[in-house]
Design an enzyme around this catalytic site. Sequence first.
Site, PDB file in Angstrom:
ATOM      1  CG  PHE A 129      -1.884   1.221   1.135  1.00 23.21           C
ATOM      2  CD1 PHE A 129      -3.025   1.180   0.351  1.00 23.21           C
ATOM      3  CD2 PHE A 129      -1.598   2.400   1.812  1.00 23.21           C
ATOM      4  CE1 PHE A 129      -3.869   2.289   0.246  1.00 23.21           C
ATOM      5  CE2 PHE A 129      -2.443   3.506   1.721  1.00 23.21           C
ATOM      6  CZ  PHE A 129      -3.575   3.440   0.932  1.00 23.21           C
ATOM      7  CG  ASP A 216       5.435   3.577   1.947  1.00 28.93           C
ATOM      8  OD1 ASP A 216       5.414   4.184   3.038  1.00 28.93           O
ATOM      9  OD2 ASP A 216       4.441   3.487   1.197  1.00 28.93           O
ATOM     10  CE  LYS A 245      -1.212   5.653   7.684  1.00 26.42           C
ATOM     11  NZ  LYS A 245      -0.750   5.034   6.439  1.00 26.42           N
TER      12      LYS A 245
END
Length: 394
Positions: A129, A216, A245
């Site tokens: 993702f 990532d 995040k």
Amino acid sequence: MAIPALMQNYGTRTLTLVRGEGNYVWDDAGRRYLDAISGIAVCGLGHCHPAVTEALQDQAHTLLHVSNLYNIPAQEQLAEKLVTLSDMDNVFFSNSGAEANEAAIKLARRLGNERGLAVPRIVVMEGAFHGRTLATLTATGNEKIQQGFAPLPEGFLRVPFDDVAAIEKLAAQHNDIVAVLVEPVQGEGGIRVPAPDYLNKLRDLCDRQDWLLMLDEIQSANGRSGKLFAYQHNGILPDVVTTAKGLGNGVPIGACLARGKAAQLFTAGSHGSTFGGNPLACRAGLAVLDTLEKEWLIERAAKLGEQLLQQLREQLADCAAVREIRGLGLLIGIELDRPCAELVEQARTRDLLINVTAGNVVRLLPPLTLSDDECRQIGATVSTLIENFTRQAA
Ligand SMILES: *Cc1c(COP(=O)(O)O)cnc(C)c1O
């Protein structure tokens, strides 16, 4: 209840949270929940941490935004701190994870263009993702996320996760690969933790092929894995790493860090963002990094993660419906042999917020500030919920 004024892309939401403090949030009826999802790995310091709140209040009284037409002291300080802590060379600030990955993808494309490649290719993983922009949803290994958005940009090659041989095979077939983009632990894909030496082998392969290793770490960084960046478990350095995040503890901010030749690819005008790296977001980032250090929260994430994994493994040892319990620090997944989205609602009735991802994986991403008691409580409640749920016929 559906709100007509909102696009219906999030489906039906059934809980309204109105206040947060530390490891707890409260709904609009005053009910308190222990938060084991932290706004999807965002509020690692817990909700409304005083250090972040004070920094934001101070900056809100001083200067919120000027744009990247001007020097921004907080941006420069955050860049220096991040570069020092990560052993990378420099950073571009964005406002989200997907945008940080867009910057990484553009770096790889730029390298490919310099090398004269018509279609430079980036190797990406099944189950990955990387976000919802056109390029990042193309890099994402989930057909549901891509469906209905053709035409998708070209230039991605997909292989199974945790399979170095599959990438070596691609290397023999293609001479236009420029980078590998991979999550050190797949988050949305179900907290999939690769072999301990996976990143080391990818580092070797990328060195041999002269490709960029692009990680990532939008979900896994900022201390959650038990290191500031998960690659620090492996003693390697990537060429590019993205995060977002947990960096702002709730204030939108993303970062794309680069090293070596990757750090020299962007020149004046190559890339930009109006909001990226603005004073408010960077003050939040500085407060987060400072607090992680002062409160020893990274070490704490490692310890709590081990305790929680061990507790779950003990309490669920006899539960045949549990396929695997895995994790790294406070990224924890419990894979069941059946879909289990109902567990989210069931946990709420026990005053606990959890998440289910990839259909059948209970995902726990609690704040790094949990007490030992709160951590045990999460382990006990989740174990009981899974035992009760899977006792019913599959
Ligand atoms: C959440 C996430 C993204 C996307 O971040 P957004 O801020 O939602 O754009 C990308 N990669 C990973 C690994 C993520 O967990």
